[in-house]
Design a protein around this motif. Structure first.
Motif, mmCIF file in Angstrom:
data_model
loop_
_atom_site.group_PDB
_atom_site.id
_atom_site.type_symbol
_atom_site.label_atom_id
_atom_site.label_comp_id
_atom_site.label_asym_id
_atom_site.label_seq_id
_atom_site.Cartn_x
_atom_site.Cartn_y
_atom_site.Cartn_z
ATOM 1 N N PHE A 345 46.822 13.174 23.515
ATOM 2 C CA PHE A 345 46.375 13.140 24.910
ATOM 3 C C PHE A 345 46.132 14.709 25.498
ATOM 4 O O PHE A 345 45.198 14.694 26.345
ATOM 5 N N ALA A 346 46.859 15.755 25.016
ATOM 6 C CA ALA A 346 46.364 16.993 25.165
ATOM 7 C C ALA A 346 44.861 17.239 24.674
ATOM 8 O O ALA A 346 44.044 17.905 25.559
ATOM 9 N N TRP A 347 44.512 16.799 23.504
ATOM 10 C CA TRP A 347 43.230 17.003 22.810
ATOM 11 C C TRP A 347 42.236 16.313 23.943
ATOM 12 O O TRP A 347 41.236 16.804 24.359
ATOM 13 N N MET A 348 42.581 14.843 24.520
ATOM 14 C CA MET A 348 41.550 14.184 25.270
ATOM 15 C C MET A 348 41.541 14.841 26.691
ATOM 16 O O MET A 348 40.451 14.708 27.217
ATOM 17 N N ALA A 349 42.349 15.823 27.338
ATOM 18 C CA ALA A 349 42.427 16.055 28.646
ATOM 19 C C ALA A 349 41.022 17.055 28.424
ATOM 20 O O ALA A 349 40.333 17.366 29.536
ATOM 21 N N GLY A 350 40.617 17.640 27.239
ATOM 22 C CA GLY A 350 39.254 18.500 27.277
ATOM 23 C C GLY A 350 38.191 17.879 27.436
ATOM 24 O O GLY A 350 37.278 18.448 27.249
ATOM 25 N N ARG A 351 38.240 16.373 26.995
ATOM 26 C CA ARG A 351 37.198 15.753 26.722
ATOM 27 C C ARG A 351 36.256 14.797 28.113
ATOM 28 O O ARG A 351 35.367 14.091 28.052
ATOM 29 N N GLY A 352 37.270 14.440 29.064
ATOM 30 C CA GLY A 352 36.769 13.998 30.377
ATOM 31 C C GLY A 352 36.741 12.578 29.857
ATOM 32 O O GLY A 352 37.546 12.002 29.270
ATOM 33 N N HIS A 353 35.717 11.769 30.675
ATOM 34 C CA HIS A 353 35.321 10.433 30.357
ATOM 35 C C HIS A 353 34.875 10.040 29.158
ATOM 36 O O HIS A 353 33.648 9.988 28.775
ATOM 37 N N SER A 411 56.959 15.528 36.769
ATOM 38 C CA SER A 411 55.817 15.562 35.853
ATOM 39 C C SER A 411 54.628 15.928 37.045
ATOM 40 O O SER A 411 53.860 16.626 36.434
ATOM 41 N N GLY A 412 54.459 15.291 37.952
ATOM 42 C CA GLY A 412 53.256 15.292 38.984
ATOM 43 C C GLY A 412 53.270 16.769 39.481
ATOM 44 O O GLY A 412 52.206 17.317 39.626
ATOM 45 N N GLN A 413 54.635 17.352 39.868
ATOM 46 C CA GLN A 413 54.598 18.768 40.110
ATOM 47 C C GLN A 413 54.003 19.635 39.278
ATOM 48 O O GLN A 413 53.090 20.720 39.279
ATOM 49 N N TYR A 414 54.338 19.287 37.973
ATOM 50 C CA TYR A 414 53.931 20.127 36.840
ATOM 51 C C TYR A 414 52.686 20.318 36.481
ATOM 52 O O TYR A 414 51.891 21.138 36.240
ATOM 53 N N VAL A 415 52.219 19.032 36.300
ATOM 54 C CA VAL A 415 50.631 18.738 36.352
ATOM 55 C C VAL A 415 49.542 19.546 37.307
ATOM 56 O O VAL A 415 48.699 20.191 36.879
ATOM 57 N N ASP A 416 50.249 19.246 38.537
ATOM 58 C CA ASP A 416 49.402 20.062 39.616
ATOM 59 C C ASP A 416 49.538 21.626 39.459
ATOM 60 O O ASP A 416 48.506 22.261 39.804
ATOM 61 N N ALA A 417 50.549 22.021 38.879
ATOM 62 C CA ALA A 417 50.638 23.487 38.646
ATOM 63 C C ALA A 417 49.804 24.005 37.315
ATOM 64 O O ALA A 417 49.344 25.081 37.182
ATOM 65 N N PHE A 418 50.049 23.283 36.470
ATOM 66 C CA PHE A 418 49.674 23.943 35.096
ATOM 67 C C PHE A 418 48.478 23.160 34.277
ATOM 68 O O PHE A 418 47.775 23.292 33.370
ATOM 69 N N GLY A 419 48.218 21.741 34.640
ATOM 70 C CA GLY A 419 47.157 20.981 34.276
ATOM 71 C C GLY A 419 47.716 19.839 33.268
ATOM 72 O O GLY A 419 48.914 19.982 32.890
ATOM 73 N N TYR A 420 46.984 19.093 33.025
ATOM 74 C CA TYR A 420 47.279 17.798 32.102
ATOM 75 C C TYR A 420 47.385 18.382 30.589
ATOM 76 O O TYR A 420 48.412 17.919 29.874
ATOM 77 N N ALA A 421 46.587 19.304 30.112
ATOM 78 C CA ALA A 421 46.583 19.626 28.692
ATOM 79 C C ALA A 421 47.973 20.259 28.481
ATOM 80 O O ALA A 421 48.674 19.971 27.228
ATOM 81 N N SER A 422 48.499 21.138 29.230
ATOM 82 C CA SER A 422 49.707 21.936 28.920
ATOM 83 C C SER A 422 50.818 21.038 29.188
ATOM 84 O O SER A 422 51.853 21.083 28.476
ATOM 85 N N PHE A 423 50.893 19.872 30.125
ATOM 86 C CA PHE A 423 51.845 18.765 30.227
ATOM 87 C C PHE A 423 51.994 17.919 28.997
ATOM 88 O O PHE A 423 53.266 17.947 28.427
ATOM 89 N N PHE A 424 50.973 17.493 28.538
ATOM 90 C CA PHE A 424 51.104 16.687 27.300
ATOM 91 C C PHE A 424 51.511 17.560 26.117
ATOM 92 O O PHE A 424 52.443 17.108 25.131
ATOM 93 N N THR A 425 51.156 18.778 25.841
ATOM 94 C CA THR A 425 51.545 19.586 24.980
ATOM 95 C C THR A 425 53.053 19.708 24.898
ATOM 96 O O THR A 425 54.094 19.642 24.214
ATOM 97 N N GLY A 426 53.773 19.894 26.467
ATOM 98 C CA GLY A 426 55.084 20.144 26.501
ATOM 99 C C GLY A 426 55.752 18.914 26.339
ATOM 100 O O GLY A 426 57.010 19.105 25.779
#
Length: 450
Positions: A345-353, A411-426
């Motif tokens: 999922f972290a990988w996909m966060a950089g690929r968009g649609h 989780s939503g607060q974390y994504v707002d602060a650091f982004g999806y890629a960081s969240f999925f890696t965490g």
């Protein structure tokens, strides 16, 4: 009154016998008890997404911010606290219903009625006009669903011998995941078909979809009415109200600690964190799809069909492997795969649609989840004393969700602060302690010869 103490994970340490053939292993899936669990698993799986994943998609489409969606996932904590009222489900008869249906089926029917009522309320609520009515109805669904889980887990454990619990768990997971296709993809397809405009949030379409979900609970209701009650367990009569409270509220928990002693802490720690990667990640999955630009039809087709089909494959593979290789070995495999799949999922966060990437990632994630779930349910079942099956299994399954659901609320607060890629890696890194705990628990137990 307690039964003979059992070793931790009887599925692992049973006396050596001739290993069943693959034909014998697979035929268990056609037995009546297994088929009943398929239908009841559908009834159990239907409400979960409607108060968590699918609801988060609905709320994001209605313009609700991610931080609020994350906090609203705490509705799911009802599943984490079901051990509080599980002793009552285990011992308390319901007026008229228990005499008619028996202890397990009466509670199943009552809980299903609560789920239906809550879903109807959610159907009629509009989140744009205020979240409070929707949240209260979602809480009713979660409470009814958690109560159904308590009674259903006891029904499953009491319906077959220990050596068949992995197969029952796989059938349960299959029904559960079929319901998730309907509660995920089905809802989105209904919403898309009921739209007046091509895009934008339309609450009448969601009303239609949630009413259809409430009607779908008839599968569980009919199964309960047509099933046989498991042979009731005899309880030692209480001589006073105080003794009844001790037998009902205290003894199920005391029994577990008596049987496992100091190792109970390790077992409970493993239960508490085993699904943490999946649960924490799952709350933000649907908002992630929305933010990546995927349409309702695309999410329905890929995430809620291909993904769930892969979960079914994983559940059958996990159930079969657990019966042949032992539960703890498959627990370790499931823990590794579940944590690793979050990195995709972290990988996909950089690929968009990217539909191809979505299909690959969702399929891999659900295959891993299916394997892990089948083994984990079988393991939890092996830990219970049938004298207190509802209460003890509720303790285990509640503990499984309590910490992950609490963390997921941020989780939503974390994504707002650091982004999806960081969240999925965490969330993938959260799975590392799970591997250590599976190893610690497993190395003190003899493993079934493979």
């Amino acid at each position: 009154m307690t039964s003979r103490p059992a070793k931790p994970a009887e599925l692992e340490v049973a006396p050596a016998t001739t290993k069943p053939s693959w034909g014998q292993t697979l035929r268990v899936y056609l037995e009546p008890a297994t088929l009943r669990m398929l239908a009841l698993g559908f009834s159990a799986g239907l409400p979960l997404l409607l108060v968590l994943g699918t609801l988060s998609f609905r709320l994001r489409g209605a313009g609700i911010d991610r931080t609020t969606i994350g906090y609203l996932s705490w509705v799911g904590l009802a599943y984490g606290f079901k051990w509080v009222w599980a002793p009552l489900v285990d011992r308390l008869p319901l007026p008229l219903l228990t005499h008619w249906l028996g202890r397990r089926r009466s509670w199943l029917l009552l809980s299903q009625a609560l789920v239906v009522a809550g879903l109807v309320g959610m159907a009629l609520a509009d989140p744009r006009g205020g979240l409070e009515p929707l949240v209260w109805c979602a809480l009713l669904v979660a409470f009814g669903s958690a109560t159904q889980d308590i009674a259903l887990d006891a029904f499953r454990i009491e319906s077959a011998a220990t050596d068949k619990q992995a197969a029952l768990a796989a059938a349960y997971q299959t029904g559960y995941r079929l319901a998730m296709i309907w509660a995920g993809a089905g809802v989105l397809w209904i919403v898309a078909g009921a739209r007046v405009e091509a895009s934008g949030y339309e609450n009448p379409a969601w009303t239609t979809a949630y009413l259809a979900m409430a009607s779908s609970m008839v599968v569980g209701v009919l199964t309960v009415l047509l099933s046989r009650e498991p042979v009731p367990r005899a309880f030692q009569p209480a001589r006073s109200p105080g003794e009844w409270l001790e037998q009902t509220l205290f003894e199920p928990f005391a029994d577990f600690f008596r049987r496992y002693g100091w190792q109970a802490a390790q077992i409970l720690a493993l239960i508490a964190v085993y699904r943490i990667s999946d649960v924490v990640m799952g709350i933000m999955a649907n908002p992630f799809y929305v933010d990546m630009g995927f349409s309702e039809a695309e999410v329905a087709t890929v995430s809620k069909v291909y993904g769930v089909v892969m979960t079914l494959v994983g559940a059958f593979v996990g159930g079969a492997l657990a019966m042949r290789l032992g539960v703890l070995r498959v627990l370790m495999l499931g823990a590794v795969l579940s944590a690793a799949s979050n990195l995709l999922f972290a990988w996909m966060a950089g690929r968009g649609h990217d539909l191809a990437a979505l299909t690959l990632v969702v399929s891999a994630d659900n295959l891993a989840g299916g394997i892990a779930s089948a083994a984990f349910i079988a393991y939890l079942s092996s830990l219970t004393n049938v004298q207190y099956s509802a209460t003890q299994y509720a303790l285990f399954s509640s503990l499984m969700l309590l910490l992950p659901k609490f963390i997921a609320g941020f989780s939503g607060q974390y994504v707002d602060a650091f982004g999806y890629a960081s969240f999925f890696t965490g969330t993938a890194l959260l799975g590392v302690p799970v591997l250590a705990l599976v190893w610690l628990v497993g190395r003190r137990l003899p493993v079934k010869p493979g």
